[in-house]
Design an enzyme around this catalytic site. Structure first.
Site, PDB file in Angstrom:
ATOM      1  N   CYS A   1     -15.422  10.052   7.870  1.00  0.00           N
ATOM      2  CA  CYS A   1     -14.465  10.448   8.915  1.00  0.00           C
ATOM      3  C   CYS A   1     -13.255   9.530   9.026  1.00  0.00           C
ATOM      4  O   CYS A   1     -12.131   9.973   8.817  1.00  0.00           O
ATOM      5  CB  CYS A   1     -15.179  10.525  10.254  1.00  0.00           C
ATOM      6  SG  CYS A   1     -16.301  11.906  10.335  1.00  0.00           S
TER       7      CYS A   1
ATOM      8  N   GLU B   1     -22.967   9.461  12.379  1.00  0.00           N
ATOM      9  CA  GLU B   1     -24.079   9.613  11.455  1.00  0.00           C
ATOM     10  C   GLU B   1     -25.155   8.601  11.825  1.00  0.00           C
ATOM     11  O   GLU B   1     -24.853   7.476  12.203  1.00  0.00           O
ATOM     12  CB  GLU B   1     -23.604   9.397  10.027  1.00  0.00           C
ATOM     13  CG  GLU B   1     -22.785  10.576   9.566  1.00  0.00           C
ATOM     14  CD  GLU B   1     -22.288  10.418   8.147  1.00  0.00           C
ATOM     15  OE1 GLU B   1     -22.889   9.649   7.385  1.00  0.00           O
ATOM     16  OE2 GLU B   1     -21.295  11.065   7.825  1.00  0.00           O
TER      17      GLU B   1
ATOM     18  N   ASP C   1     -24.756  28.656   4.247  1.00  0.00           N
ATOM     19  CA  ASP C   1     -24.093  27.838   3.230  1.00  0.00           C
ATOM     20  C   ASP C   1     -23.987  28.683   1.969  1.00  0.00           C
ATOM     21  O   ASP C   1     -24.838  29.551   1.730  1.00  0.00           O
ATOM     22  CB  ASP C   1     -24.907  26.561   2.958  1.00  0.00           C
ATOM     23  CG  ASP C   1     -24.032  25.443   2.441  1.00  0.00           C
ATOM     24  OD1 ASP C   1     -23.739  24.509   3.202  1.00  0.00           O
ATOM     25  OD2 ASP C   1     -23.610  25.516   1.257  1.00  0.00           O
TER      26      ASP C   1
ATOM     27  N   LYS D   1     -22.699   2.374   6.672  1.00  0.00           N
ATOM     28  CA  LYS D   1     -23.156   1.674   7.879  1.00  0.00           C
ATOM     29  C   LYS D   1     -24.669   1.856   7.927  1.00  0.00           C
ATOM     30  O   LYS D   1     -25.236   2.661   7.170  1.00  0.00           O
ATOM     31  CB  LYS D   1     -22.497   2.243   9.129  1.00  0.00           C
ATOM     32  CG  LYS D   1     -22.878   3.684   9.414  1.00  0.00           C
ATOM     33  CD  LYS D   1     -22.414   4.125  10.779  1.00  0.00           C
ATOM     34  CE  LYS D   1     -23.019   5.471  11.125  1.00  0.00           C
ATOM     35  NZ  LYS D   1     -22.697   5.932  12.450  1.00  0.00           N
TER      36      LYS D   1
ATOM     37  N   THR E   1     -13.481  18.518  11.346  1.00  0.00           N
ATOM     38  CA  THR E   1     -12.275  17.824  11.816  1.00  0.00           C
ATOM     39  C   THR E   1     -11.080  18.377  11.066  1.00  0.00           C
ATOM     40  O   THR E   1     -11.032  18.325   9.841  1.00  0.00           O
ATOM     41  CB  THR E   1     -12.393  16.317  11.552  1.00  0.00           C
ATOM     42  OG1 THR E   1     -13.545  15.875  12.241  1.00  0.00           O
ATOM     43  CG2 THR E   1     -11.181  15.570  12.055  1.00  0.00           C
TER      44      THR E   1
ATOM     45  N   GLY F   1     -16.014  -7.106  10.310  1.00  0.00           N
ATOM     46  CA  GLY F   1     -16.851  -6.994   9.113  1.00  0.00           C
ATOM     47  C   GLY F   1     -16.037  -6.656   7.887  1.00  0.00           C
ATOM     48  O   GLY F   1     -14.861  -7.023   7.779  1.00  0.00           O
TER      49      GLY F   1
ATOM     50  N   VAL G   1     -22.411  17.790   9.593  1.00  0.00           N
ATOM     51  CA  VAL G   1     -22.019  18.300  10.898  1.00  0.00           C
ATOM     52  C   VAL G   1     -22.708  19.638  11.188  1.00  0.00           C
ATOM     53  O   VAL G   1     -23.325  19.825  12.247  1.00  0.00           O
ATOM     54  CB  VAL G   1     -20.482  18.488  10.963  1.00  0.00           C
ATOM     55  CG1 VAL G   1     -20.066  19.162  12.258  1.00  0.00           C
ATOM     56  CG2 VAL G   1     -19.782  17.153  10.811  1.00  0.00           C
TER      57      VAL G   1
ATOM     58  N   PHE H   1     -18.165  14.728  18.026  1.00  0.00           N
ATOM     59  CA  PHE H   1     -17.970  13.277  18.053  1.00  0.00           C
ATOM     60  C   PHE H   1     -19.240  12.584  17.572  1.00  0.00           C
ATOM     61  O   PHE H   1     -19.537  11.462  17.976  1.00  0.00           O
ATOM     62  CB  PHE H   1     -17.597  12.831  19.471  1.00  0.00           C
ATOM     63  CG  PHE H   1     -16.355  13.513  19.993  1.00  0.00           C
ATOM     64  CD1 PHE H   1     -15.098  13.142  19.540  1.00  0.00           C
ATOM     65  CD2 PHE H   1     -16.442  14.560  20.897  1.00  0.00           C
ATOM     66  CE1 PHE H   1     -13.942  13.789  19.987  1.00  0.00           C
ATOM     67  CE2 PHE H   1     -15.299  15.211  21.355  1.00  0.00           C
ATOM     68  CZ  PHE H   1     -14.047  14.823  20.902  1.00  0.00           C
TER      69      PHE H   1
HETATM   70  C1  UDX Z   1     -17.332   8.311  13.439  1.00  0.00           C
HETATM   71  C2  UDX Z   1     -17.089   8.476  14.952  1.00  0.00           C
HETATM   72  O1  UDX Z   1     -17.719   7.396  15.660  1.00  0.00           O
HETATM   73  C3  UDX Z   1     -17.623   9.803  15.424  1.00  0.00           C
HETATM   74  O2  UDX Z   1     -17.309   9.988  16.800  1.00  0.00           O
HETATM   75  C4  UDX Z   1     -16.999  10.924  14.590  1.00  0.00           C
HETATM   76  O3  UDX Z   1     -17.531  12.184  14.944  1.00  0.00           O
HETATM   77  C5  UDX Z   1     -17.224  10.694  13.103  1.00  0.00           C
HETATM   78  O4  UDX Z   1     -16.738   9.389  12.749  1.00  0.00           O
HETATM   79  P1  UDX Z   1     -19.392   7.683  11.868  1.00  0.00           P
HETATM   80  O5  UDX Z   1     -18.455   7.859  10.715  1.00  0.00           O
HETATM   81  O6  UDX Z   1     -20.753   8.274  11.784  1.00  0.00           O
HETATM   82  O7  UDX Z   1     -18.741   8.274  13.230  1.00  0.00           O
HETATM   83  O8  UDX Z   1     -19.565   6.123  12.080  1.00  0.00           O
HETATM   84  P2  UDX Z   1     -19.250   5.023  13.190  1.00  0.00           P
HETATM   85  O9  UDX Z   1     -20.509   4.572  13.783  1.00  0.00           O
HETATM   86  O10 UDX Z   1     -18.176   5.416  14.091  1.00  0.00           O
HETATM   87  O11 UDX Z   1     -18.716   3.855  12.210  1.00  0.00           O
HETATM   88  C6  UDX Z   1     -17.609   4.061  11.353  1.00  0.00           C
HETATM   89  C7  UDX Z   1     -17.356   2.861  10.494  1.00  0.00           C
HETATM   90  O12 UDX Z   1     -16.855   1.777  11.275  1.00  0.00           O
HETATM   91  C8  UDX Z   1     -18.591   2.323   9.788  1.00  0.00           C
HETATM   92  O13 UDX Z   1     -18.239   1.933   8.476  1.00  0.00           O
HETATM   93  C9  UDX Z   1     -18.987   1.118  10.612  1.00  0.00           C
HETATM   94  O14 UDX Z   1     -19.693   0.151   9.875  1.00  0.00           O
HETATM   95  C10 UDX Z   1     -17.614   0.610  11.033  1.00  0.00           C
HETATM   96  N1  UDX Z   1     -17.630  -0.189  12.279  1.00  0.00           N
HETATM   97  C11 UDX Z   1     -18.012   0.397  13.449  1.00  0.00           C
HETATM   98  C12 UDX Z   1     -17.211  -1.513  12.265  1.00  0.00           C
HETATM   99  O15 UDX Z   1     -16.846  -2.043  11.204  1.00  0.00           O
HETATM  100  N2  UDX Z   1     -17.192  -2.208  13.436  1.00  0.00           N
HETATM  101  C13 UDX Z   1     -17.567  -1.658  14.619  1.00  0.00           C
HETATM  102  O16 UDX Z   1     -17.517  -2.375  15.640  1.00  0.00           O
HETATM  103  C14 UDX Z   1     -17.995  -0.326  14.639  1.00  0.00           C
END
Ligand code: UDX
Length: 477
Positions: free
Chosen positions: A281, A154, A30, A341, A120, A274, A11, A151
């Site tokens: 997060c 990654e 840091d 992801k 957060t 999935g 972040v 928000f």
């Molecule tokens: C998330 C929030 O989207 C972001 O706004 C916040 O600041 C940090 O947390 P991130 O952790 O980077 O972001 O990943 P994100 O793309 O949201 O996916 C989170 C998890 O959900 C992943 O494991 C992804 O594979 C899973 N996912 C996402 C699903 O299983 N199905 C979906 O439809 C979308």
């Protein structure tokens, strides 16, 4: 504006680079001297699209790196706290790093500053920061504490920062609120987008206008962050539960998603079933939000159900692998994906890592490939029973089955003929629904996915044969 960003993790580093990109003078702080020295020398510690370009462009100019928190605070008008807030055993957020940074800021304060929580954190954190700073001698007229949740996702963090859906600024005084507005003005008034010298970070598809700035109280901003992540995670668990019903009755979750997602009140995003959500997060924030609710007298049991469904998805996937392979001991399994992801090297709370660990325990041999997360995975996975490969095909070589665990775009575009001839057996268990079952069957695969019928190679008349559902326990081999 002169800005200090404390913490140069996912972040903090992205925020620091992007603040420099929109015209501020930034010091990224840091306490890890090695990390700072590597950043000063031009290394990019995380895999994040466009971050290398921004660091290259601003390093040593608008963006400096330092371990000197006190010095940075003295020079800055705004201090963003972006240090880690890991989960404790009880599920609440460990705020000890936030506390120690707040104390250090208090000791260095020399004129009016805004102290902004970017990590957060649970509601009331800004109150605590204020209390701690006052106790440590910071004069009350010399600072305000604000909450400015991020928000960022990654993998698309830089684009998310520069082209946000919304910017939330939580502040309890007019002075503090105006300072935050000023920081984000290049994004909200659109001046950043008309600059001719801006680095080439293209707008995402569908982006049309500068972001709306939503000014709230600090407490509301803190809740907005937790509630946003909790809602998105709820959407994922909801669709996973629907996928499980689809499997039980023989419906197709993809069709169901199209049907429900095209209701504009629901929307089609975050409806991909999935192996469950992971990352730094959602798992942590859901537990922290549930904990803070409990502490304040409310049992947010919806979140417990969301967490339970998510955990169950991994178990169900393992059951699918067993259904496809009958016995597991000694089976050679190609695992595509280790990151939580696609688009990131982050393996924190990654379902892929947990699934790999379980399969190793069952005596399987894992042949893993991930475009970015192998190095990090080596540190957490047992060394025995696993080999790492430099392509999907090399991982698939002679394997008893291929498991798709992460939604990297390249995994959705494999040469299916080559894949079938490389695998020992043409079995694919897809935990991310990257392929169409009919296509897989016509290429000669036994294909298992989430919320859709399992299929086996097409018969001579060209139509794929549906198999008994994965939950029926019939072995495919
Ligand atoms: C998330 C929030 O989207 C972001 O706004 C916040 O600041 C940090 O947390 P991130 O952790 O980077 O972001 O990943 P994100 O793309 O949201 O996916 C989170 C998890 O959900 C992943 O494991 C992804 O594979 C899973 N996912 C996402 C699903 O299983 N199905 C979906 O439809 C979308």
């Amino acid at each position: 504006m002169q800005i200090a960003v404390v913490g140069s993790g996912y972040v903090g580093l992205v925020a620091a680079a992007c603040f420099a990109e929109i015209g501020h003078q930034v010091i990224s702080i840091d306490n890890d001297a090695q990390k700072i020295s590597r950043l000063q020398q031009g290394e990019v510690p995380i895999h994040e699209e466009h971050l290398p370009e921004l660091l290259e462009r601003h390093r040593g100019k608008a963006l400096k790196f330092s371990t000197d928190l006190v010095g940075a605070v003295r020079q800055s008008a705004a201090i963003f706290i972006a240090v880690g807030t890991p989960s404790t055993e009880e599920g609440d957020a460990d705020l000890s790093y936030v506390e120690s940074v707040s104390r250090a800021v208090a000791s260095a304060i020399n004129d009016y500053k805004i102290v902004v929580e970017k990590s957060t954190v649970p509601v009331f954190t800004s109150n605590w920061i204020r209390k701690v700073m006052l106790l440590d001698g910071a004069p009350s007229e010399l600072f305000d504490v604000a909450s400015n949740p991020e928000f960022l996702r990654e993998g698309t963090a830089v684009v998310d920062f520069l082209y946000p859906d919304r910017i939330v600024t939580g502040a309890d005084t007019e002075r503090c609120s105006s300072a935050l507005c000023e920081i984000y003005r290049p994004l909200t008034d659109g001046s950043y987008y008309s600059r001719t010298d801006r680095a080439a970070v293209p707008a995402p598809a569908g982006w049309s206008a500068p972001a709306r700035l939503i000014a709230t109280s600090t407490k509301s901003a803190e809740i907005i962050k937790h509630a946003s992540n909790a809602f998105l995670a709820t959407k994922i668990s909801f669709i996973n539960a629907v996928a499980n019903i689809c499997e039980a009755v023989g419906a197709d979750v993809k069709e169901v998603c199209q049907g429900i997602g095209s209701d504009s009140r629901i929307g089609s995003r975050f409806l991909n079933p999935g192996v469950g959500y992971g990352g730094s997060c959602f798992p942590k924030d859901l537990k922290a939000f549930r904990h803070v609710a409990r502490e304040n007298g409310y049992d947010f049991n919806l979140l417990s159900a969301v967490i339970a469904i998510n955990d169950e998805q991994r178990t169900r996937f393992l059951r699918k692998v067993r259904t496809a392979l009958w016995t597991l001991k000694g089976k050679k399994l190609a695992a595509l994906g280790l990151a939580f992801k696609g688009g990131t090297d982050d393996i924190r709370e990654s379902p892929a890592i947990e699934i790999a660990k379980s399969l190793l325990k069952e005596g399987c041999e894992i042949r893993a490939y991930d475009p970015a997360a192998i190095e990090r995975s080596r540190e957490v996975l047992p060394s025995k029973g696993i080999s790492y490969h430099d392509s999907a095909y090399s991982a698939a070589e002679g394997a008893d089955a291929l498991l798709i665990l992460t939604d990297w775009p390249e995994f959705a575009n494999l040469d299916l003929e080559r894949l079938r001839s490389t695998l020992g057996y043409p079995i694919v268990v897809d935990g991310r629904n990257l392929y169409d079952p009919t296509t897989m069957a016509s290429h000669g695969f036994l294909y298992y996915s989430i919320g859709r019928a399992d299929v086996q190679p097409a018969h001579r008349n060209g139509s794929p044969e549906k198999m008994a559902t994965a939950t029926s326990g019939k072995a495919a081999k």
